[in-house]
Design a protein around this motif. Structure first.
Motif, short mmCIF file in Angstrom:
data_model
loop_
_atom_site.label_atom_id
_atom_site.label_comp_id
_atom_site.label_asym_id
_atom_site.label_seq_id
_atom_site.Cartn_x
_atom_site.Cartn_y
_atom_site.Cartn_z
N TRP A 1 1.05 8.48 22.17
CA TRP A 1 0.78 9.41 21.07
C TRP A 1 2.06 10.05 20.53
N THR B 1 -10.67 5.35 22.87
CA THR B 1 -9.28 5.38 23.33
C THR B 1 -8.72 3.98 23.47
N MET B 2 -9.41 3.09 24.18
CA MET B 2 -8.91 1.73 24.36
C MET B 2 -10.05 0.74 24.47
N LEU C 1 -7.47 6.07 31.99
CA LEU C 1 -7.03 6.19 30.61
C LEU C 1 -7.77 7.32 29.91
N ARG C 2 -7.38 8.52 30.24
CA ARG C 2 -7.95 9.71 29.64
C ARG C 2 -6.82 10.67 29.25
N LEU D 1 -0.82 7.16 27.77
CA LEU D 1 -1.41 7.69 26.54
C LEU D 1 -0.54 8.79 25.95
N LYS D 2 -0.01 9.66 26.79
CA LYS D 2 0.88 10.71 26.29
C LYS D 2 2.09 10.08 25.60
N LYS E 1 -1.64 -0.78 18.66
CA LYS E 1 -2.24 0.32 17.90
C LYS E 1 -2.81 -0.34 16.63
N ASN F 1 -3.33 10.87 31.00
CA ASN F 1 -2.68 9.64 31.43
C ASN F 1 -1.27 9.54 30.84
N LYS G 1 -8.13 3.52 19.17
CA LYS G 1 -6.74 3.94 19.03
C LYS G 1 -5.81 2.88 19.61
N LEU G 2 -6.25 2.20 20.68
CA LEU G 2 -5.44 1.18 21.34
C LEU G 2 -6.32 -0.01 21.70
#
Length: 432
Positions: free
Chosen positions: A317, A194-195, A306-307, A313-314, A364, A310, A289-290
């Motif tokens: 995306w 994710t990050m 950050l899952r 993140l929403k 990104k 979050n 992704k980030l």
């Protein structure tokens, strides 16, 4: 007798299946507990986080430090830091992308080849672009030398075996220089982290002594791991002492240490940060992704871990694919030496000049590297609401400053509670 043996075998099989189901159930329960924000209210939260960290230390599939980058001379006034092989997605062939610096008056006059196997060579077409920092052009060192940053592209139009090195030949001297390649592997979106964080420790000696203490370095990595950062790439491996590295390892924190032996006299901060960003985002291509690049005194604060749920993140995306980075609001928070945890410092300087430090971005990598070679002029940026994500830059003393404000007064209650919970966990992990 044979019937009893068969019965024993059936019972043994059933027992194994039951044990496997129990193990799977307990493992899923532990993962769930670690994901829940309310974990921070439990007495054993610090222990669970250490278990989670230790499992990552031994199970991460990503090796960001292979091969190690290093500034090496490829011709008169030119040095390359790292090179990456990126295969074309829809056609044969691919491109080697190299991060290069060169003297301003030097002329780019190179040929390139790509080596695969033990001795097989493929001749490529060399192209290049100059990469300008957002605030300055070429940088002049104290002895009068001016240098610029480049991306070199060595393009080939057919497929061959796995590439291992790119070879630059200075046409003026016909000398070949071999640079190892990092192959950018193809991964699905689900396989990517994710990050990740790229830690710029190139100018760490310019920071206050508080940030060079082993406990402070540990706090930086623990903080970001608690909020959901999954892996770290550290630039300037000489900045970490043996004591600091051992402390990180003992807490189950995996970091990738990269050297940064810049070949010219001291460059300005913006240009070094630009080079590190370029390398960081290439390494994270198809891996995360980030990603963000931050100094050891720059702390990222999301409104929750950050899952999946979050808010940032929403938001990230949902935006269109031509958005390559997000601008994150920053505050210059001064230090009270009585505070053990940096997040306990409440006062920030309204008059601090943010242009000195520069903006803070979350990138990104996949999209950034597709936009005009990653040149700054063509990168589309969206700003993030402070109620979703912000950065604190710690430094300087509060005494003697007049225009100070408490940053907590403008924060929503649930966000403030999360920041408080993260600080509480850091206290448990570091000062237990």
């Amino acid at each position: 007798m044979r019937k009893y043996q068969q019965l024993a075998l059936v019972l043994l099989s059933i027992t194994c299946v039951v044990i496997l189901l129990v193990y799977k159930s307990e493992n899923n329960r532990l993962k769930y507990v670690l994901e829940v924000v309310n974990i921070f209210g439990r007495n054993d939260a610090a222990s669970l986080i250490r278990i989670d960290n230790s499992s990552r230390l031994h199970s991460s599939p990503y090796e960001f430090d292979n091969p190690l980058p290093a500034w090496q001379r490829i011709g008169d006034g030119f040095y390359v830091y790292s090179s990456f092989w990126q295969k074309n997605e829809l056609a044969a062939g691919g491109t080697v992308i190299s991060i290069v610096v060169g003297l301003e008056q030097a002329i780019v006059n190179f040929k390139c080849q790509i080596q695969h196997g033990s001795s097989d060579l493929v001749t490529g077409k060399l192209l290049f672009t100059r990469i300008e920092p957002p605030t300055t052009g070429s940088v002049k060192s104290p002895n009068g030398e001016s240098f610029v940053v480049y991306k070199f592209f060595c393009k080939v139009t057919r497929d061959f075996g796995q590439p291992t090195e790119v070879i630059f030949t200075d046409v003026n001297h016909a000398i070949k220089r071999y640079v190892p390649l990092r192959v950018l592997e193809s991964r699905s979106v689900r396989q990517r982290m994710t990050m990740t964080a790229c830690v710029d420790m190139n100018d760490y000696l310019d920071l206050e002594e508080e940030f060079r203490l082993p406990s402070s370095i540990l706090q930086y990595f623990l903080h970001h791991q608690i909020v959901g950062v999954e892996d770290f790439i550290v630039y300037n491996s000489n900045a970490l002492s043996g004591a600091s590295a051992a402390l990180l390892y003992n807490h189950g924190i995996k970091i990738n240490l990269l050297p940064y032996n810049f070949p010219f006299d001291l460059a300005n901060r913006q240009q070094n940060r630009l080079i590190i960003e370029m390398d960081c985002l290439m390494r994270n291509y198809n891996a995360a992704k980030l990603s963000f690049v931050g100094a050891i005194n720059e702390y990222l604060y999301p409104s929750s871990r950050l899952r999946l749920n979050n808010p940032f993140l929403k938001y990230a995306w949902k935006v269109s694919s031509d958005v390559s980075r997000f601008g994150v609001g920053t505050r210059s928070v001064c230090l009270d030496t009585r505070k053990k945890i940096f997040s306990d410092n409440l006062l920030y300087d309204v008059d601090a000049h943010r242009d000195v430090e520069g903006p803070f971005y979350v990138y990104k990598p996949q999209h950034y590297n597709r936009t005009a070679g990653g040149t700054v002029d063509y990168v589309k940026t969206l700003d993030v609401d402070r109620n979703v994500l912000f950065v604190h830059r710690y430094g300087g003393k509060c005494s003697g400053k007049s225009n100070l404000h408490e940053w907590t007064t403008s924060l929503q209650p649930d966000f403030l509670q999360y920041v408080t919970d993260v600080g509480r966990e850091l206290n448990k992990l570091i000062f237990r």
